[in-house]
Scaffold this active site. Structure first.
Site, PDB file in Angstrom:
ATOM      1  N   HIS A 116      11.954  -0.557  46.169  1.00 19.73           N
ATOM      2  CA  HIS A 116      13.277  -0.208  45.262  1.00 19.73           C
ATOM      3  C   HIS A 116      13.341   1.310  45.276  1.00 19.73           C
ATOM      4  O   HIS A 116      14.147   1.864  44.308  1.00 19.73           O
ATOM      5  CB  HIS A 116      13.279  -0.736  43.775  1.00 19.73           C
ATOM      6  CG  HIS A 116      12.831  -2.342  43.995  1.00 19.73           C
ATOM      7  ND1 HIS A 116      11.600  -2.399  43.446  1.00 19.73           N
ATOM      8  CD2 HIS A 116      13.533  -3.098  43.910  1.00 19.73           C
ATOM      9  CE1 HIS A 116      11.607  -3.988  43.678  1.00 19.73           C
ATOM     10  NE2 HIS A 116      12.740  -4.314  43.897  1.00 19.73           N
TER      11      HIS A 116
HETATM   12  S1  FES Z   1      10.054   0.798  43.356  1.00 24.07           S
HETATM   13 FE1  FES Z   1      10.208  -1.418  42.680  1.00 24.07          FE
HETATM   14  S2  FES Z   1       7.973  -2.034  43.284  1.00 24.07           S
HETATM   15 FE2  FES Z   1       8.131   0.088  43.747  1.00 24.07          FE
END
Ligand code: FES
Length: 151
Positions: A116
């Site tokens: 993410h």
């Molecule tokens: S940014 Fe979501 S698990 Fe690393």
């Protein structure tokens, strides 16, 4: 020859087997093959551990940042061992949802989590993205200038 044959089983019994390591036995890691600017990943208690031999530039950048501006304020000095400031040892599990970040990626010459988009700096501190906290530091100590014991 008989003596040599007798000694080997004793030595091999002194090394922890895989199940003992998985249960949490400390591991020793030789740092000498890790050149400046490189890192390795080892496993301790089933967790990926990054060991990074940081460049002077990476250390300077980590120390130039204003600590109060960080999402999880912590000095670089508090995250390394004094006298071994080039060595960063972190648990390579993103503090967002647990993906394994990639080393030497992202905007801060540290770690980038592709899941993410969390970005950690060269001290493993969260700088950008949804992760709420810095990459944790495992318990470890230097047993010599070129060897650490993790756990
Ligand atoms: S940014 Fe979501 S698990 Fe690393």
């Amino acid at each position: 020859m008989g003596a040599a044959a007798f000694v080997w089983p004793l030595i091999s019994q002194m090394n922890p087997d895989a199940s003992t390591i998985a249960a949490g036995a400390p591991i020793e890691v030789d740092l000498s093959p890790i050149a400046v600017g490189q890192d390795i990943k080892v496993f301790w208690r089933g967790k990926p551990i990054y060991i990074m031999n940081r460049t002077k530039k990476q250390i300077d950048e980590a120390r130039a940042v204003q600590i109060s501006s960080l999402p999880d304020p912590e000095s670089d000095q508090a995250r390394v061992k004094e006298g071994h400031d080039n060595w960063l040892v972190v648990i390579g599990i993103c503090t967002h949802l647990g993906c394994v970040p990639l080393a030497h990626e992202g905007n801060y010459d540290g770690f980038f989590c592709p899941c993410h988009g969390s970005q950690y700096d060269s001290s493993g501190r969260i700088r950008q993205g949804p992760a709420p906290a810095n990459l944790p530091i495992p318990p470890y100590k230097f047993v010599s200038d070129t060897k650490v014991q993790i756990g």
